[in-house]
Design a protein around this motif. Sequence first.
Motif, PDB file in Angstrom:
ATOM      1  N   ALA A  34       0.852  -1.192   0.000  1.00 17.99           N
ATOM      2  CA  ALA A  34       0.000   0.000   0.000  1.00 17.99           C
ATOM      3  C   ALA A  34       0.885   1.239   0.000  1.00 17.99           C
ATOM      4  O   ALA A  34       1.815   1.345   0.798  1.00 17.99           O
ATOM      5  CB  ALA A  34      -0.906   0.002   1.232  1.00 17.99           C
TER       6      ALA A  34
ATOM      7  N   VAL B 127      -3.029   0.183  -3.636  1.00 17.86           N
ATOM      8  CA  VAL B 127      -2.509  -1.104  -3.201  1.00 17.86           C
ATOM      9  C   VAL B 127      -2.073  -1.878  -4.437  1.00 17.86           C
ATOM     10  O   VAL B 127      -2.889  -2.203  -5.301  1.00 17.86           O
ATOM     11  CB  VAL B 127      -3.555  -1.904  -2.396  1.00 17.86           C
ATOM     12  CG1 VAL B 127      -2.981  -3.246  -1.963  1.00 17.86           C
ATOM     13  CG2 VAL B 127      -4.030  -1.104  -1.188  1.00 17.86           C
TER      14      VAL B 127
ATOM     15  N   VAL C 275      -7.737   1.955  -1.876  1.00 13.40           N
ATOM     16  CA  VAL C 275      -8.522   1.872  -0.648  1.00 13.40           C
ATOM     17  C   VAL C 275      -8.561   3.257  -0.023  1.00 13.40           C
ATOM     18  O   VAL C 275      -7.629   4.051  -0.177  1.00 13.40           O
ATOM     19  CB  VAL C 275      -7.971   0.834   0.350  1.00 13.40           C
ATOM     20  CG1 VAL C 275      -8.058  -0.569  -0.231  1.00 13.40           C
ATOM     21  CG2 VAL C 275      -6.556   1.144   0.764  1.00 13.40           C
TER      22      VAL C 275
ATOM     23  N   GLU D 268     -11.188   5.853   2.938  1.00  9.29           N
ATOM     24  CA  GLU D 268     -12.244   5.945   3.930  1.00  9.29           C
ATOM     25  C   GLU D 268     -13.294   6.917   3.409  1.00  9.29           C
ATOM     26  O   GLU D 268     -12.984   7.799   2.597  1.00  9.29           O
ATOM     27  CB  GLU D 268     -11.687   6.443   5.271  1.00  9.29           C
ATOM     28  CG  GLU D 268     -10.784   5.450   5.986  1.00  9.29           C
ATOM     29  CD  GLU D 268     -11.511   4.208   6.485  1.00  9.29           C
ATOM     30  OE1 GLU D 268     -12.709   4.291   6.819  1.00  9.29           O
ATOM     31  OE2 GLU D 268     -10.866   3.145   6.550  1.00  9.29           O
TER      32      GLU D 268
ATOM     33  N   ARG E 220     -13.430   0.885   1.683  1.00  7.35           N
ATOM     34  CA  ARG E 220     -12.713   0.811   2.957  1.00  7.35           C
ATOM     35  C   ARG E 220     -12.033  -0.558   3.045  1.00  7.35           C
ATOM     36  O   ARG E 220     -12.532  -1.543   2.496  1.00  7.35           O
ATOM     37  CB  ARG E 220     -13.691   0.969   4.127  1.00  7.35           C
ATOM     38  CG  ARG E 220     -14.320   2.326   4.206  1.00  7.35           C
ATOM     39  CD  ARG E 220     -15.222   2.490   5.456  1.00  7.35           C
ATOM     40  NE  ARG E 220     -16.045   1.325   5.761  1.00  7.35           N
ATOM     41  CZ  ARG E 220     -17.260   1.093   5.249  1.00  7.35           C
ATOM     42  NH1 ARG E 220     -17.790   1.939   4.390  1.00  7.35           N
ATOM     43  NH2 ARG E 220     -17.937   0.025   5.595  1.00  7.35           N
ATOM     44  N   PRO E 221     -10.907  -0.645   3.736  1.00  5.43           N
ATOM     45  CA  PRO E 221     -10.260  -1.950   3.887  1.00  5.43           C
ATOM     46  C   PRO E 221     -11.188  -3.004   4.492  1.00  5.43           C
ATOM     47  O   PRO E 221     -11.134  -4.175   4.100  1.00  5.43           O
ATOM     48  CB  PRO E 221      -9.068  -1.648   4.804  1.00  5.43           C
ATOM     49  CG  PRO E 221      -8.725  -0.226   4.479  1.00  5.43           C
ATOM     50  CD  PRO E 221     -10.066   0.446   4.265  1.00  5.43           C
ATOM     51  N   THR E 222     -12.061  -2.598   5.412  1.00  4.79           N
ATOM     52  CA  THR E 222     -12.987  -3.571   6.001  1.00  4.79           C
ATOM     53  C   THR E 222     -13.986  -4.086   4.967  1.00  4.79           C
ATOM     54  O   THR E 222     -14.393  -5.247   5.023  1.00  4.79           O
ATOM     55  CB  THR E 222     -13.721  -2.974   7.209  1.00  4.79           C
ATOM     56  OG1 THR E 222     -14.308  -1.725   6.822  1.00  4.79           O
ATOM     57  CG2 THR E 222     -12.782  -2.774   8.380  1.00  4.79           C
TER      58      THR E 222
ATOM     59  N   LEU F 196     -13.222  -4.564   1.865  1.00  6.28           N
ATOM     60  CA  LEU F 196     -12.456  -5.547   1.107  1.00  6.28           C
ATOM     61  C   LEU F 196     -12.362  -6.870   1.854  1.00  6.28           C
ATOM     62  O   LEU F 196     -12.394  -7.941   1.238  1.00  6.28           O
ATOM     63  CB  LEU F 196     -11.061  -5.019   0.783  1.00  6.28           C
ATOM     64  CG  LEU F 196     -11.005  -3.876  -0.215  1.00  6.28           C
ATOM     65  CD1 LEU F 196      -9.567  -3.409  -0.407  1.00  6.28           C
ATOM     66  CD2 LEU F 196     -11.622  -4.270  -1.539  1.00  6.28           C
TER      67      LEU F 196
END
Length: 134
Positions: free
Chosen positions: A7, A17, A27, A29, A41-43, A45
């Motif tokens: 990243a 990334v 990615v 927010e 958001r990473p969550t 993914l």
Amino acid sequence: MGAHVVARRIAGFSHEVDLGDGREIVVDEPGEEGGTDTGPRPTQLLASSLAGCTAITIELYADRKGWELPGLEVSVDMVSAADRSPTSFAVEVALPAGLDDEQRRKLMVIAEKCPVHRLLEHGAAITVAEKAPA
């Protein structure tokens, strides 16, 4: 099966990334969280990985059996508890009509065997180390 991803900051919370195979994703927010909303958001993914892996695992099994699964759909609801208790994942599999009870039972057993499911269920060792400056 391994992966190496990197990243790199674009701006703010937005990061590109590098997936290590010539592809990149961004990615970020959402704006209300201080990001610019230029990517998931990473969550998201993480939940997407579980949904996708579950669907692929089911499809691989069905293909070997010669079963058609038109309209297969896997949804994941991820809930992160604010009190540091474990995150929970609710996976819902929509199987197509036309399958008998035994086929449905077998596919649901297989759904729990996807590698991402197993990883999340059993945990993973994580180490964090500083990389020496170049």
